[in-house]
Write a protein that holds these residues in place. Structure first.
Motif, PDB file in Angstrom:
ATOM      1  N   ASN A 170       0.901  37.998  -3.651  1.00  0.00           N
ATOM      2  CA  ASN A 170      -0.465  37.499  -3.721  1.00  0.00           C
ATOM      3  C   ASN A 170      -0.481  36.020  -4.048  1.00  0.00           C
ATOM      4  N   ASP A 171      -1.638  35.407  -3.870  1.00  0.00           N
ATOM      5  CA  ASP A 171      -1.753  33.961  -4.003  1.00  0.00           C
ATOM      6  C   ASP A 171      -1.527  33.444  -5.421  1.00  0.00           C
ATOM      7  N   PRO A 172      -2.033  34.091  -6.486  1.00  0.00           N
ATOM      8  CA  PRO A 172      -1.750  33.579  -7.828  1.00  0.00           C
ATOM      9  C   PRO A 172      -0.268  33.531  -8.155  1.00  0.00           C
ATOM     10  N   LEU A 173       0.491  34.545  -7.734  1.00  0.00           N
ATOM     11  CA  LEU A 173       1.935  34.517  -7.958  1.00  0.00           C
ATOM     12  C   LEU A 173       2.571  33.355  -7.212  1.00  0.00           C
ATOM     13  N   GLY A 174       2.148  33.145  -5.975  1.00  0.00           N
ATOM     14  CA  GLY A 174       2.705  32.068  -5.177  1.00  0.00           C
ATOM     15  C   GLY A 174       2.420  30.703  -5.771  1.00  0.00           C
ATOM     16  N   ALA A 175       1.220  30.530  -6.290  1.00  0.00           N
ATOM     17  CA  ALA A 175       0.853  29.253  -6.881  1.00  0.00           C
ATOM     18  C   ALA A 175       1.588  28.999  -8.192  1.00  0.00           C
ATOM     19  N   ALA A 185      -6.511  48.395 -20.502  1.00  0.00           N
ATOM     20  CA  ALA A 185      -5.128  47.908 -20.592  1.00  0.00           C
ATOM     21  C   ALA A 185      -4.410  48.077 -19.268  1.00  0.00           C
ATOM     22  N   ASP A 186      -4.608  49.236 -18.628  1.00  0.00           N
ATOM     23  CA  ASP A 186      -4.036  49.452 -17.298  1.00  0.00           C
ATOM     24  C   ASP A 186      -4.551  48.406 -16.316  1.00  0.00           C
ATOM     25  N   PHE A 187      -5.849  48.270 -16.277  1.00  0.00           N
ATOM     26  CA  PHE A 187      -6.504  47.459 -15.252  1.00  0.00           C
ATOM     27  C   PHE A 187      -6.145  45.987 -15.372  1.00  0.00           C
ATOM     28  N   PHE A 188      -6.204  45.451 -16.570  1.00  0.00           N
ATOM     29  CA  PHE A 188      -6.011  44.023 -16.747  1.00  0.00           C
ATOM     30  C   PHE A 188      -4.550  43.607 -16.927  1.00  0.00           C
ATOM     31  N   HIS A 189      -3.661  44.547 -17.162  1.00  0.00           N
ATOM     32  CA  HIS A 189      -2.266  44.185 -17.432  1.00  0.00           C
ATOM     33  C   HIS A 189      -1.274  44.944 -16.540  1.00  0.00           C
ATOM     34  N   ARG A 190      -1.208  46.259 -16.650  1.00  0.00           N
ATOM     35  CA  ARG A 190      -0.188  46.993 -15.916  1.00  0.00           C
ATOM     36  C   ARG A 190      -0.342  46.884 -14.415  1.00  0.00           C
ATOM     37  N   PHE A 191      -1.581  46.879 -13.934  1.00  0.00           N
ATOM     38  CA  PHE A 191      -1.821  46.902 -12.499  1.00  0.00           C
ATOM     39  C   PHE A 191      -2.276  45.556 -11.948  1.00  0.00           C
ATOM     40  N   THR A 192      -2.138  44.512 -12.754  1.00  0.00           N
ATOM     41  CA  THR A 192      -2.384  43.145 -12.294  1.00  0.00           C
ATOM     42  C   THR A 192      -1.045  42.425 -12.310  1.00  0.00           C
ATOM     43  N   ARG A 193      -0.609  41.967 -11.160  1.00  0.00           N
ATOM     44  CA  ARG A 193       0.797  41.591 -10.992  1.00  0.00           C
ATOM     45  C   ARG A 193       1.253  40.429 -11.868  1.00  0.00           C
ATOM     46  N   LEU A 194       0.450  39.393 -11.972  1.00  0.00           N
ATOM     47  CA  LEU A 194       0.884  38.230 -12.742  1.00  0.00           C
ATOM     48  C   LEU A 194       1.120  38.565 -14.215  1.00  0.00           C
ATOM     49  N   PRO A 195       0.190  39.200 -14.927  1.00  0.00           N
ATOM     50  CA  PRO A 195       0.471  39.574 -16.319  1.00  0.00           C
ATOM     51  C   PRO A 195       1.668  40.518 -16.456  1.00  0.00           C
ATOM     52  N   HIS A 196       1.834  41.425 -15.490  1.00  0.00           N
ATOM     53  CA  HIS A 196       2.956  42.371 -15.577  1.00  0.00           C
ATOM     54  C   HIS A 196       4.290  41.637 -15.445  1.00  0.00           C
ATOM     55  N   LEU A 197       4.402  40.727 -14.481  1.00  0.00           N
ATOM     56  CA  LEU A 197       5.650  39.985 -14.324  1.00  0.00           C
ATOM     57  C   LEU A 197       5.900  39.066 -15.513  1.00  0.00           C
TER      58      LEU A 197
END
Length: 346
Positions: free
Chosen positions: A76-81, A310-322
């Protein structure tokens, strides 16, 4: 057909693997495992697979496959940026290297998950596969580069095809909460608000994850001459919607929710409407899922499976998880697993 599915433990791969298996294919997976444990509800039944960084794939791991379906990417774009150099390393260089190795190993078909975001700021006109490519993010630029470089490998024994997927939506056990419809439904279910941070005017083409899986399954058995070194937009014109229209579909799907357009992020330059007729005409693919149906599905699954903030904003959102994997020492700054060594040389 014996098929290697890269990214089989990701959002799309988790949906695609059973579709390919149901079509009669012998499917094996290859994944780095970054998101393997990010599951909402019961764990899916994954195909047998290798835990390998895409940058380290060896030619012997590709031997004996008839086709490679390549989904794995920083997607996704946020990870790329955040880390454009890593995005190009994984999404571009490692993908082209994978294609070269696949060709050398005798793999005949190479199906590549590209994106409609290669069209960038295309305006209000419907864009076909022949439209100018105007990527405006490192993620989209990496996809353009792979298409160019892998197309150059095509010959009588190696047939790549590039599936330019519209923005995905829909439920997967390995959920992605940071794509537009999934995000809006989740936010509405948890807060009662359908919150749009842009001005709501950008156009987005959307396509359900299961429709993407069906498109790949169709290309696996399509006549070579119909798909050889071609790009196809994957989606349906019915799902060319503005962000505001998508948000209204969410309000209709989530009881008691209300629309809030903040406009705090201003106008999003990524705006494009897409023509999907080439895939219908060449391979007979038709997307079936509408955005309202997808919004209803997501709300039903989120509710039934107990989605939490917690799931929605962290586990299943790629940037915070990485970031969590990096901060905890699981991954290094190059997004490689700490304590593991490369299994192959570039």
């Amino acid at each position: 057909m014996r098929v290697l599915l890269t990214g089989h433990q990701g959002y799309l791969g988790t949906v695609m693997a059973p579709v390919l298996r149901a079509a009669g294919h012998d499917v094996a997976g290859l994944d780095s495992g970054f998101f393997a444990d990010c599951v909402l509800g019961a764990f899916p039944g994954d195909p047998p697979g290798l835990s390998v960084d895409l940058r380290d794939v060896a030619i012997e791991q590709l031997s004996g496959f008839d086709a490679v379906v390549h989904l794995a990417a920083l997607s996704n774009d946020p990870l790329g940026a955040l880390a454009p150099e890593i995005t190009y390393d994984i999404n571009h260089h490692a993908s082209v290297r994978l294609a070269r190795l696949a060709k050398a190993a005798g793999v005949r078909r190479f199906l590549y998950a590209s994106t409609c975001s290669v069209y960038g700021a295309a305006g209000d006109d419907l864009v076909t596969e022949d439209a100018p490519l105007r990527p405006i993010t490192p993620y989209a630029e990496s996809k353009v580069r792979v298409e160019d470089d892998v197309a150059a490998l095509a010959d009588s024994g190696f047939s790549p095809v590039f599936l330019r997927n519209a923005t995905a939506f829909g439920f997967s056990p390995r959920l992605r909460a940071d794509i537009v419809l999934n995000n809006l439904v989740g936010y509405a279910a948890l807060t009662g608000e359908v919150k749009v941070l842009s001005d709501g005017t950008p156009w987005r083409p959307l396509v359900h994850a299961r429709d993407i899986a069906t498109a790949f399954a169709t290309c696996l058995t399509a006549p070579i001459e119909a798909i050889h070194a071609r790009a196809f937009n994957i989606g349906t014109e019915e799902n060319n919607l503005t962000v505001a229209e998508i948000a209204k579909a969410v309000v209709a799907a989530v009881p008691g929710s209300r629309l809030l357009v903040t406009g705090e992020n201003g106008a999003d330059p990524r705006s494009y409407r897409v023509d999907f007729s080439a895939a219908r005409e060449a391979i007979g693919f038709r997307a079936e899922w509408t955005v309202p149906a997808g919004a209803a599905e997501l709300y039903r699954e989120y509710t039934a499976r107990g989605l939490t903030s917690a799931d929605f904003f962290h586990r299943f959102t790629r940037l915070p998880h990485l970031r969590k994997l990096c901060d905890s020492g699981v991954l290094d700054a190059a997004l490689r697993r700490v304590g593991t060594e490369a299994t192959a040389k570039a």
